[in-house]
Design a protein around this motif. Structure first.
Motif, PDB file in Angstrom:
ATOM      1  N   ARG A  92      17.982  -1.134  11.705  1.00  0.00           N
ATOM      2  CA  ARG A  92      18.735  -0.677  12.829  1.00  0.00           C
ATOM      3  C   ARG A  92      19.191  -0.836  13.554  1.00  0.00           C
ATOM      4  NH1 ARG A  92      13.177  -1.356  13.474  1.00  0.00           N
ATOM      5  NH2 ARG A  92      12.742  -2.098  16.076  1.00  0.00           N
ATOM      6  N   LYS A  93      18.739  -2.219  13.614  1.00  0.00           N
ATOM      7  CA  LYS A  93      19.461  -2.846  15.226  1.00  0.00           C
ATOM      8  C   LYS A  93      21.183  -3.289  14.410  1.00  0.00           C
ATOM      9  CE  LYS A  93      15.259  -4.726  17.005  1.00  0.00           C
ATOM     10  NZ  LYS A  93      14.306  -6.670  16.787  1.00  0.00           N
ATOM     11  N   SER A  94      21.173  -4.186  12.863  1.00  0.00           N
ATOM     12  CA  SER A  94      22.337  -4.330  12.810  1.00  0.00           C
ATOM     13  C   SER A  94      23.138  -2.993  12.834  1.00  0.00           C
ATOM     14  CB  SER A  94      21.677  -4.659  10.847  1.00  0.00           C
ATOM     15  OG  SER A  94      23.118  -4.801  10.447  1.00  0.00           O
ATOM     16  N   PHE A  95      22.791  -1.905  12.201  1.00  0.00           N
ATOM     17  CA  PHE A  95      23.245  -0.556  12.151  1.00  0.00           C
ATOM     18  C   PHE A  95      23.479  -0.350  13.630  1.00  0.00           C
ATOM     19  CE2 PHE A  95      23.473   3.782  13.646  1.00  0.00           C
ATOM     20  CZ  PHE A  95      24.263   4.619  12.898  1.00  0.00           C
ATOM     21  N   GLU A  96      23.280  -0.746  15.007  1.00  0.00           N
ATOM     22  CA  GLU A  96      23.470  -0.223  16.464  1.00  0.00           C
ATOM     23  C   GLU A  96      24.442  -1.699  16.816  1.00  0.00           C
ATOM     24  OE1 GLU A  96      19.567  -1.070  18.226  1.00  0.00           O
ATOM     25  OE2 GLU A  96      18.989   1.118  17.743  1.00  0.00           O
ATOM     26  N   ALA A  97      24.631  -2.800  16.514  1.00  0.00           N
ATOM     27  CA  ALA A  97      25.567  -3.770  16.285  1.00  0.00           C
ATOM     28  C   ALA A  97      26.490  -3.197  16.142  1.00  0.00           C
ATOM     29  CB  ALA A  97      25.455  -5.370  15.562  1.00  0.00           C
ATOM     30  N   MET A  98      26.747  -2.988  15.033  1.00  0.00           N
ATOM     31  CA  MET A  98      27.818  -2.139  13.899  1.00  0.00           C
ATOM     32  C   MET A  98      28.392  -0.968  15.582  1.00  0.00           C
ATOM     33  SD  MET A  98      29.141  -2.997  11.442  1.00  0.00           S
ATOM     34  CE  MET A  98      30.528  -1.424  11.360  1.00  0.00           C
ATOM     35  N   THR A  99      27.505   0.061  15.310  1.00  0.00           N
ATOM     36  CA  THR A  99      27.995   1.427  16.361  1.00  0.00           C
ATOM     37  C   THR A  99      28.807   0.224  17.971  1.00  0.00           C
ATOM     38  OG1 THR A  99      25.539   1.613  16.418  1.00  0.00           O
ATOM     39  CG2 THR A  99      26.825   2.726  14.810  1.00  0.00           C
ATOM     40  N   THR A 100      27.755  -0.309  18.212  1.00  0.00           N
ATOM     41  CA  THR A 100      28.014  -0.061  20.025  1.00  0.00           C
ATOM     42  C   THR A 100      29.839  -1.610  19.420  1.00  0.00           C
ATOM     43  OG1 THR A 100      26.394  -2.451  19.704  1.00  0.00           O
ATOM     44  CG2 THR A 100      25.889   0.105  20.789  1.00  0.00           C
ATOM     45  N   GLY A 101      29.806  -2.225  19.009  1.00  0.00           N
ATOM     46  CA  GLY A 101      31.077  -2.610  18.588  1.00  0.00           C
ATOM     47  C   GLY A 101      30.491  -4.406  18.223  1.00  0.00           C
TER      48      GLY A 101
END
Length: 236
Positions: free
Chosen positions: A61-70
Motif C-alpha cells: 500500500r505504501k509502494s502504491f501511495e508513492a506512485m500516486t503521490t509522485g
C-alpha cells in the motif's frame, strides 16, 4: 527511446518503488535491497541510460501511495482492479499464490470452509490478498494489521492469509498451526507506472517484461534470490 526516457524519468533519475514487505520479490534492507524487482529496475535504468533511485517500503500500500503521490516513477505491484484506475500495469512477470494458515485443531480444511460467519482472517493491510478477500468474501471478516500472521496471533483469529512462501515458513516455525495447502488466489505481479504516462511508455514497459521473461532473466533473478520456487508468468 528518448521520448520514453523523458516520460518515465522526467527528473532525469528513474525512481523505482520497491516493496520489501514481499520476500518473494525483494529482500535486504532499504540501504541494500535485492531481489527480482530490484534487478528489473536496474535493467530498465540501464536500457534507458539513466541513474536509478530505489525508494523502499515495507508494504504494497505504501509502494502504491508513492506512485500516486509522485514519489516514484515505477512500481512492482499485484494487478488488482482497486489499483488499475491509477496504475498502468504490464502483463505479469511472476505469479505467486495466496494461502491460508489455521490453528492445528481448526475445523477449517478447505478454502471453501473459510468463508463462513464467525471466521476472522488476518491480512496485511493494503496487500493484494487484502483487496481480493475484501472484494470476494461473502461471510468471513477481514482483520487488517501490519502482517496477517501478526494480527492472527495477537487477536487469536481463526485464519491468517498471506503469500505461500512466508506462510509456509510461519507454519513450519509454529507447530500449533497448519497450512491449508490449496491456494485461495493467484497473485499476478506486474510492473506499473501512472496512467498519466504516454501509451508508448507503457508499451515499452510491457515489451521489456516480455523480453525479460523470454530470455530467462526473471527465472535467473528469482533463483539467485533463493526464490526459485516462484513461478515465472507465461508469455502475454
Amino acid at each position: 527511446m528518448t521520448n520514453v526516457r523523458a516520460d518515465l524519468a522526467p527528473t532525469g533519475v528513474l525512481r523505482a518503488s520497491i516493496n520489501l514487505g514481499n520476500p518473494v520479490l525483494a529482500q535486504g534492507t532499504p540501504d541494500e535491497p535485492s531481489g527480482v524487482t530490484v534487478d528489473i529496475a536496474r535493467e530498465l535504468a540501464r536500457r534507458l541510460d539513466v541513474p536509478l533511485e530505489l525508494v523502499c517500503f515495507d508494504a504494497a500500500r505504501k509502494s502504491f501511495e508513492a506512485m500516486t503521490t509522485g514519489q516514484a516513477d515505477l512500481c512492482f505491484l499485484a494487478i488488482d482492479p482497486a489499483r488499475a484506475d491509477e496504475v498502468a500495469f504490464t502483463a505479469p512477470y511472476v505469479v505467486i499464490e495466496g494461502v491460508f494458515a489455521v490453528p492445528a485443531e481448526s475445523q477449517l480444511h478447505t478454502v471453501e470452509d473459510v468463508d463462513q460467519p464467525g471466521v476472522r482472517i488476518g491480512v496485511k493491510q493494503g496487500s493484494a490478498y487484502d483487496l481480493y478477500l475484501t472484494r470476494t468474501l461473502q461471510h468471513a471478516t477481514v482483520v487488517r494489521g501490519d502482517e496477517g500472521t501478526a494480527v492472527f496471533e495477537a487477536e487469536k483469529l481463526e485464519v491468517a492469509a498471506g503469500i505461500r512462501q512466508p506462510i509456509t515458513v510461519f507454519v513450519a516455525e509454529h507447530p500449533e498451526t497448519r497450512l491449508i495447502d490449496e491456494r485461495f488466489m493467484q497473485i499476478q505481479q506486474a510492473v506499473g507506472t501512472t496512467k498519466t504516462r504516454q501509451p508508448e511508455t507503457v508499451a515499452y514497459l510491457h515489451a521489456l517484461v516480455e523480453d525479460l521473461k523470454a530470455s530467462g532473466f526473471i527465472a535467473d533473478s528469482l533463483q539467485a534470490a533463493g526464490q526459485g520456487d516462484a513461478q515465472v508468468a507465461p508469455p502475454a
